[in-house]
Design a protein around this motif. Structure first.
Motif, PDB file in Angstrom:
ATOM      1  N   GLU A 169     -25.058  -8.235  46.091  1.00  0.00           N
ATOM      2  CA  GLU A 169     -23.682  -8.698  46.302  1.00  0.00           C
ATOM      3  C   GLU A 169     -22.980  -7.885  47.387  1.00  0.00           C
ATOM      4  OE1 GLU A 169     -23.555  -6.507  42.222  1.00  0.00           O
ATOM      5  OE2 GLU A 169     -24.990  -7.622  43.447  1.00  0.00           O
ATOM      6  N   TRP A 170     -23.315  -6.601  47.490  1.00  0.00           N
ATOM      7  CA  TRP A 170     -22.736  -5.767  48.548  1.00  0.00           C
ATOM      8  C   TRP A 170     -23.304  -6.175  49.906  1.00  0.00           C
ATOM      9  CZ3 TRP A 170     -24.601  -2.190  52.141  1.00  0.00           C
ATOM     10  CH2 TRP A 170     -23.632  -1.357  52.736  1.00  0.00           C
ATOM     11  N   ILE A 171     -24.602  -6.424  49.961  1.00  0.00           N
ATOM     12  CA  ILE A 171     -25.231  -6.836  51.222  1.00  0.00           C
ATOM     13  C   ILE A 171     -24.626  -8.147  51.713  1.00  0.00           C
ATOM     14  CG2 ILE A 171     -27.400  -7.519  52.314  1.00  0.00           C
ATOM     15  CD1 ILE A 171     -28.846  -5.709  50.305  1.00  0.00           C
ATOM     16  N   ASN A 172     -24.457  -9.102  50.809  1.00  0.00           N
ATOM     17  CA  ASN A 172     -23.890 -10.398  51.194  1.00  0.00           C
ATOM     18  C   ASN A 172     -22.444 -10.272  51.647  1.00  0.00           C
ATOM     19  OD1 ASN A 172     -26.319 -11.619  50.499  1.00  0.00           O
ATOM     20  ND2 ASN A 172     -25.650 -12.055  48.402  1.00  0.00           N
ATOM     21  N   LYS A 173     -21.736  -9.299  51.101  1.00  0.00           N
ATOM     22  CA  LYS A 173     -20.338  -9.099  51.472  1.00  0.00           C
ATOM     23  C   LYS A 173     -20.209  -8.437  52.837  1.00  0.00           C
ATOM     24  CE  LYS A 173     -16.120  -6.824  49.795  1.00  0.00           C
ATOM     25  NZ  LYS A 173     -15.537  -6.004  48.698  1.00  0.00           N
TER      26      LYS A 173
ATOM     27  N   PHE B  38     -29.061   3.190  44.375  1.00  0.00           N
ATOM     28  CA  PHE B  38     -28.420   2.522  45.502  1.00  0.00           C
ATOM     29  C   PHE B  38     -27.645   3.527  46.351  1.00  0.00           C
ATOM     30  CE2 PHE B  38     -28.168  -1.338  42.524  1.00  0.00           C
ATOM     31  CZ  PHE B  38     -29.357  -1.854  43.014  1.00  0.00           C
ATOM     32  N   PHE B  39     -27.416   3.155  47.613  1.00  0.00           N
ATOM     33  CA  PHE B  39     -26.551   3.909  48.525  1.00  0.00           C
ATOM     34  C   PHE B  39     -26.975   5.380  48.657  1.00  0.00           C
ATOM     35  CE2 PHE B  39     -23.628   0.674  46.557  1.00  0.00           C
ATOM     36  CZ  PHE B  39     -23.644  -0.191  47.642  1.00  0.00           C
ATOM     37  N   GLY B  40     -28.264   5.620  48.771  1.00  0.00           N
ATOM     38  CA  GLY B  40     -28.738   6.984  48.971  1.00  0.00           C
ATOM     39  C   GLY B  40     -28.747   7.840  47.731  1.00  0.00           C
ATOM     40  N   ALA B  41     -28.544   7.250  46.551  1.00  0.00           N
ATOM     41  CA  ALA B  41     -28.464   8.027  45.311  1.00  0.00           C
ATOM     42  C   ALA B  41     -29.816   8.215  44.635  1.00  0.00           C
ATOM     43  CB  ALA B  41     -27.493   7.359  44.338  1.00  0.00           C
TER      44      ALA B  41
END
Length: 230
Positions: free
Chosen positions: A145-149, A99-102
């Motif tokens: 959950e991050w996208i929805n937030k 996630f997040f470019g990792a």
């Protein structure tokens, strides 16, 4: 007959003992007024410390809690306490889920719709903050959950198909660091500026006047990002 609390009774006893205490001080310290004054001051300081530490219910409760915690640790009961999962935001710094470019997947071939490159200095359009790109994904890769937030349902659908970049920004303090995962539409390339951001040396060897040059390990993941378009 009204009940007198123990603490109040002890305070009354100490007040009643003030005259004998003064007599003892005068006997122990001599007849010098300055010596008697310092001895009396020291006695009052000791009394205040006692009143705060031993006649204070809160202090006793704190002490009891600490003793219980120590006992529980000795018998291994702390192992029953379950640690909460770290918040999703901490995964921005690093994670093993890609996630997040990792992601450790090599970004090659480089899609033509990915406009920015690792090592380029960028400005965040909304906050006007200057940072450096350290990774990118051709499409957003983040926990649901991050996208929805962060996004509404409509915005999320569009954002998921947009290239996203992991960008390092300097924080309010000189040694602080902020990490963001931003869509391409929110960033613009700038030149002629070398931001002072902590940990950049972990990703880059130097700044060539236009952009930061990748460390060998990072170049392996983004082999085409230092080949400029002609």
């Amino acid at each position: 007959m009204p009940q007198v609390p123990v603490a109040v009774a002890l305070q009354l006893a100490l007040i009643l003992s003030a005259v004998p205490a003064q007599y003892l001080i005068s006997q122990w310290t001599g007849t010098n007024a300055a010596q008697r004054y310092h001895a009396t001051t020291r006695l009052m300081r000791i009394w205040k410390d006692w009143r705060k530490s031993y006649l204070n219910a809160t202090a006793w409760m704190d002490w009891a809690d600490q003793q219980m915690s120590d006992v529980m640790s000795m018998v291994g009961m702390q192992q029953e306490v379950k640690m909460d999962s770290p918040p999703v935001e901490t995964m921005l710094f690093d994670n093993d889920k890609g996630f997040f470019g990792a992601s450790t997947t090599v970004r090659s071939p480089r899609p033509p719709f990915v406009f920015l490159r690792v090592g380029e200095v960028v400005r965040e359009r909304k906050g006007n903050m200057v940072g450096v790109v350290v990774s990118w994904d051709p499409e957003m890769r983040a926990p649901s959950e991050w996208i929805n937030k962060i996004y509404s349902s409509f915005e999320g659908n569009a954002a998921e198909r947009t290239p996203h970049y992991k960008v390092l920004f300097g924080g309010p303090a000189g040694s602080s660091l902020m990490v963001a995962y931003l869509p391409q539409t929110q960033l613009e390339r700038i030149t002629g500026m070398r931001p002072d951001i902590p940990t950049l040396e972990n990703y880059f060897t130097h700044f060539d006047g236009e952009r930061f040059i990748m460390q060998p390990w990072l170049r392996e993941l983004f082999p085409e990002d230092e080949v400029m378009d002609t």
